[in-house]
Design a protein around this motif. Structure first.
Motif, PDB file in Angstrom:
ATOM      1  N   SER A 158       0.825  -1.213   0.000  1.00  0.00           N
ATOM      2  CA  SER A 158       0.000   0.000   0.000  1.00  0.00           C
ATOM      3  C   SER A 158       0.854   1.257   0.000  1.00  0.00           C
ATOM      4  CB  SER A 158      -0.941  -0.008   1.208  1.00  0.00           C
ATOM      5  OG  SER A 158      -0.223  -0.170   2.415  1.00  0.00           O
ATOM      6  N   GLY A 159       2.075   1.179   0.538  1.00  0.00           N
ATOM      7  CA  GLY A 159       3.003   2.295   0.421  1.00  0.00           C
ATOM      8  C   GLY A 159       3.350   2.544  -1.035  1.00  0.00           C
ATOM      9  N   PHE A 160       3.446   1.463  -1.787  1.00  0.00           N
ATOM     10  CA  PHE A 160       3.724   1.547  -3.227  1.00  0.00           C
ATOM     11  C   PHE A 160       2.584   2.248  -3.963  1.00  0.00           C
ATOM     12  CE2 PHE A 160       3.175  -0.938  -7.319  1.00  0.00           C
ATOM     13  CZ  PHE A 160       4.114  -0.212  -8.047  1.00  0.00           C
ATOM     14  N   THR A 161       1.355   1.781  -3.759  1.00  0.00           N
ATOM     15  CA  THR A 161       0.224   2.384  -4.472  1.00  0.00           C
ATOM     16  C   THR A 161       0.005   3.833  -4.030  1.00  0.00           C
ATOM     17  OG1 THR A 161      -1.273   1.339  -2.872  1.00  0.00           O
ATOM     18  CG2 THR A 161      -0.961   0.218  -4.968  1.00  0.00           C
ATOM     19  N   GLN A 162       0.142   4.087  -2.718  1.00  0.00           N
ATOM     20  CA  GLN A 162      -0.053   5.450  -2.226  1.00  0.00           C
ATOM     21  C   GLN A 162       0.975   6.414  -2.822  1.00  0.00           C
ATOM     22  OE1 GLN A 162       1.179   6.719   1.745  1.00  0.00           O
ATOM     23  NE2 GLN A 162      -0.907   7.449   2.133  1.00  0.00           N
ATOM     24  N   THR A 163       2.246   6.001  -2.853  1.00  0.00           N
ATOM     25  CA  THR A 163       3.309   6.863  -3.355  1.00  0.00           C
ATOM     26  C   THR A 163       3.152   7.121  -4.853  1.00  0.00           C
ATOM     27  OG1 THR A 163       4.833   6.108  -1.638  1.00  0.00           O
ATOM     28  CG2 THR A 163       5.810   7.117  -3.582  1.00  0.00           C
ATOM     29  N   VAL A 164       2.829   6.083  -5.612  1.00  0.00           N
ATOM     30  CA  VAL A 164       2.642   6.244  -7.052  1.00  0.00           C
ATOM     31  C   VAL A 164       1.495   7.220  -7.334  1.00  0.00           C
ATOM     32  CG1 VAL A 164       1.896   5.067  -9.162  1.00  0.00           C
ATOM     33  CG2 VAL A 164       3.649   4.028  -7.705  1.00  0.00           C
ATOM     34  N   TYR A 165       0.375   7.036  -6.656  1.00  0.00           N
ATOM     35  CA  TYR A 165      -0.759   7.940  -6.862  1.00  0.00           C
ATOM     36  C   TYR A 165      -0.429   9.361  -6.411  1.00  0.00           C
ATOM     37  CZ  TYR A 165      -4.578   5.055  -8.648  1.00  0.00           C
ATOM     38  OH  TYR A 165      -5.389   4.310  -9.472  1.00  0.00           O
ATOM     39  N   LYS A 166       0.288   9.497  -5.298  1.00  0.00           N
ATOM     40  CA  LYS A 166       0.671  10.830  -4.812  1.00  0.00           C
ATOM     41  C   LYS A 166       1.503  11.570  -5.848  1.00  0.00           C
ATOM     42  CE  LYS A 166       4.125  11.510  -1.861  1.00  0.00           C
ATOM     43  NZ  LYS A 166       4.941  11.576  -0.630  1.00  0.00           N
ATOM     44  N   LEU A 167       2.450  10.867  -6.463  1.00  0.00           N
ATOM     45  CA  LEU A 167       3.314  11.486  -7.468  1.00  0.00           C
ATOM     46  C   LEU A 167       2.531  11.916  -8.710  1.00  0.00           C
ATOM     47  CD1 LEU A 167       6.358   9.086  -7.130  1.00  0.00           C
ATOM     48  CD2 LEU A 167       6.404  11.549  -6.678  1.00  0.00           C
ATOM     49  N   CYS A 168       1.366  11.329  -8.903  1.00  0.00           N
ATOM     50  CA  CYS A 168       0.517  11.689 -10.044  1.00  0.00           C
ATOM     51  C   CYS A 168      -0.589  12.669  -9.662  1.00  0.00           C
ATOM     52  CB  CYS A 168      -0.076  10.426 -10.668  1.00  0.00           C
ATOM     53  SG  CYS A 168       1.171   9.348 -11.407  1.00  0.00           S
ATOM     54  N   GLY A 169      -0.585  13.102  -8.394  1.00  0.00           N
ATOM     55  CA  GLY A 169      -1.507  14.145  -7.972  1.00  0.00           C
ATOM     56  C   GLY A 169      -2.783  13.685  -7.308  1.00  0.00           C
ATOM     57  N   TYR A 170      -2.835  12.398  -6.856  1.00  0.00           N
ATOM     58  CA  TYR A 170      -4.061  11.853  -6.272  1.00  0.00           C
ATOM     59  C   TYR A 170      -3.779  11.255  -4.897  1.00  0.00           C
ATOM     60  CZ  TYR A 170      -5.437  12.258 -11.145  1.00  0.00           C
ATOM     61  OH  TYR A 170      -5.694  12.746 -12.404  1.00  0.00           O
ATOM     62  N   PRO A 171      -4.510  11.685  -3.870  1.00  0.00           N
ATOM     63  CA  PRO A 171      -4.268  11.161  -2.520  1.00  0.00           C
ATOM     64  C   PRO A 171      -4.954   9.820  -2.272  1.00  0.00           C
ATOM     65  CG  PRO A 171      -5.961  12.856  -2.434  1.00  0.00           C
ATOM     66  CD  PRO A 171      -5.513  12.779  -3.869  1.00  0.00           C
ATOM     67  N   LEU A 172      -4.219   8.890  -1.710  1.00  0.00           N
ATOM     68  CA  LEU A 172      -4.784   7.633  -1.221  1.00  0.00           C
ATOM     69  C   LEU A 172      -4.492   7.521   0.273  1.00  0.00           C
ATOM     70  CD1 LEU A 172      -3.769   4.913  -3.878  1.00  0.00           C
ATOM     71  CD2 LEU A 172      -5.954   6.123  -3.668  1.00  0.00           C
ATOM     72  N   LEU A 173      -5.307   6.779   0.984  1.00  0.00           N
ATOM     73  CA  LEU A 173      -5.035   6.483   2.384  1.00  0.00           C
ATOM     74  C   LEU A 173      -3.852   5.523   2.472  1.00  0.00           C
ATOM     75  CD1 LEU A 173      -8.731   6.241   3.597  1.00  0.00           C
ATOM     76  CD2 LEU A 173      -7.124   8.141   3.925  1.00  0.00           C
ATOM     77  N   ARG A 174      -3.404   5.210   3.692  1.00  0.00           N
ATOM     78  CA  ARG A 174      -2.122   4.511   3.840  1.00  0.00           C
ATOM     79  C   ARG A 174      -2.215   2.996   3.650  1.00  0.00           C
ATOM     80  NH1 ARG A 174       1.655   1.964   3.507  1.00  0.00           N
ATOM     81  NH2 ARG A 174       3.669   2.121   4.549  1.00  0.00           N
ATOM     82  N   ASP A 175      -3.167   2.348   4.308  1.00  0.00           N
ATOM     83  CA  ASP A 175      -3.200   0.882   4.295  1.00  0.00           C
ATOM     84  C   ASP A 175      -4.155   0.354   3.220  1.00  0.00           C
ATOM     85  OD1 ASP A 175      -1.392   0.769   6.370  1.00  0.00           O
ATOM     86  OD2 ASP A 175      -2.937   0.621   7.926  1.00  0.00           O
ATOM     87  N   ALA A 176      -3.910  -0.879   2.773  1.00  0.00           N
ATOM     88  CA  ALA A 176      -4.719  -1.473   1.706  1.00  0.00           C
ATOM     89  C   ALA A 176      -6.202  -1.500   2.066  1.00  0.00           C
ATOM     90  CB  ALA A 176      -4.220  -2.881   1.392  1.00  0.00           C
ATOM     91  N   LYS A 177      -6.511  -1.886   3.303  1.00  0.00           N
ATOM     92  CA  LYS A 177      -7.927  -1.968   3.690  1.00  0.00           C
ATOM     93  C   LYS A 177      -8.576  -0.588   3.714  1.00  0.00           C
ATOM     94  CE  LYS A 177      -6.814  -2.114   8.634  1.00  0.00           C
ATOM     95  NZ  LYS A 177      -6.828  -2.951   9.860  1.00  0.00           N
ATOM     96  N   GLU A 178      -7.770   0.471   3.973  1.00  0.00           N
ATOM     97  CA  GLU A 178      -8.302   1.840   3.933  1.00  0.00           C
ATOM     98  C   GLU A 178      -8.456   2.312   2.492  1.00  0.00           C
ATOM     99  OE1 GLU A 178      -5.202   3.683   6.158  1.00  0.00           O
ATOM    100  OE2 GLU A 178      -6.269   3.519   8.051  1.00  0.00           O
ATOM    101  N   GLN A 179      -7.478   2.002   1.655  1.00  0.00           N
ATOM    102  CA  GLN A 179      -7.571   2.379   0.242  1.00  0.00           C
ATOM    103  C   GLN A 179      -8.782   1.724  -0.423  1.00  0.00           C
ATOM    104  OE1 GLN A 179      -3.816   1.496  -1.640  1.00  0.00           O
ATOM    105  NE2 GLN A 179      -2.645   2.807  -0.241  1.00  0.00           N
TER     106      GLN A 179
END
Length: 255
Positions: A158-179
């Protein structure tokens, strides 16, 4: 009270102890609210995703409420180089990873508590097209898995998905179950597009894994390392071990 991370990568722990589990990381420029503080440790709540944990008091700098509120309102500029460095007015170097925030950035300079830093690498600060999600994910290929990690030196799913989305301008929550609480559910795998997220659960039905869907039903995810495998109706099919490793629960369109 408020603070900001002024070091490259700092562990965020579940308890106020150096041997406690690292549940996430602070990256340079991450701002947060200080919930409670002792002589050595502070419990904090991150501005970006509301995540809470403990950080060593020696590993951040306090900032004013006014600066914290200003950072909440201004555009976020992030370092876009996998690894780079910044310099202060005395030419001291600090390494920073991709995704580091550059507070009050303007023309290759930014400031923390009136201290001016220089950064001459690439930056990103705008929402990007959905195809950029997959392009950005490729940057992390072969990054080793690290529980709580959020950088090219070690990252969790989930750190991977969150960081990738952040770099593209979209916020995700931290953990997979939260995302998995975000976005729009897709009913069939055939509806998915590159950049959508696939979530996977365990035998108790708890979501424990997430990955980014690519073209041709491939998926890029952090499992041992950031790797590319096949996605089908059952889940993730590991191309090395020739077996399914994760059970598909839901596919979600985030953008």
């Amino acid at each position: 009270m408020y603070g900001i991370c002024n070091l490259s990568i700092v562990p965020l722990r579940i308890e106020p102890d150096d041997t406690s589990e690292m549940v996430s990381q602070l990256i340079f420029g991450d701002a947060f609210q200080i919930i409670e503080s002792t002589k050595k440790w502070s419990k904090i709540k991150l501005a970006f995703d509301g995540y809470e944990g403990y950080v060593d008091n020696k590993q951040f700098e306090k900032i004013s409420e006014n600066d914290f509120q200003s950072l909440e309102k201004e555009d976020s500029y992030y370092a876009a180089e996998l690894i780079d460095f910044i310099t202060d007015s005395e030419n001291n170097l600090t390494t920073i990873p991709i995704g580091a925030r550059l507070p009050f950035y303007n023309n290759n300079s930014f400031t923390i508590n009136n201290k001016v830093y220089k950064y001459e690498g690439k930056v990103t600060h705008k929402k990007r097209d959905k195809i950029a999600i997959v392009e950005t994910a490729y940057l992390f290929l072969n990054t080793p898995y690290l529980w709580g990690g959020k950088t090219p030196f070690g990252i969790d799913c989930s750190g991977f998905t969150q960081t990738v989305y952040k770099l593209c301008g979209y916020p995700l929550l931290r953990d997979a179950k939260e995302q998995a609480t975000q976005g729009e559910v897709l009913s069939f795998i055939e509806e998915c597009e590159p950049g959508d997220l696939a979530f996977f659960d365990n035998e108790e039905g708890i979501i424990t894994h997430v990955g980014i869907i690519m073209n041709d039903y491939n998926i890029i995810h952090a499992h041992g390392k950031v790797r590319i495998d096949k996605l089908d109706h059952s889940g993730i099919y590991n191309i090395d071990s020739q077996q399914h490793t994760h059970r598909l629960r839901v596919i979600k369109k985030m953008i």
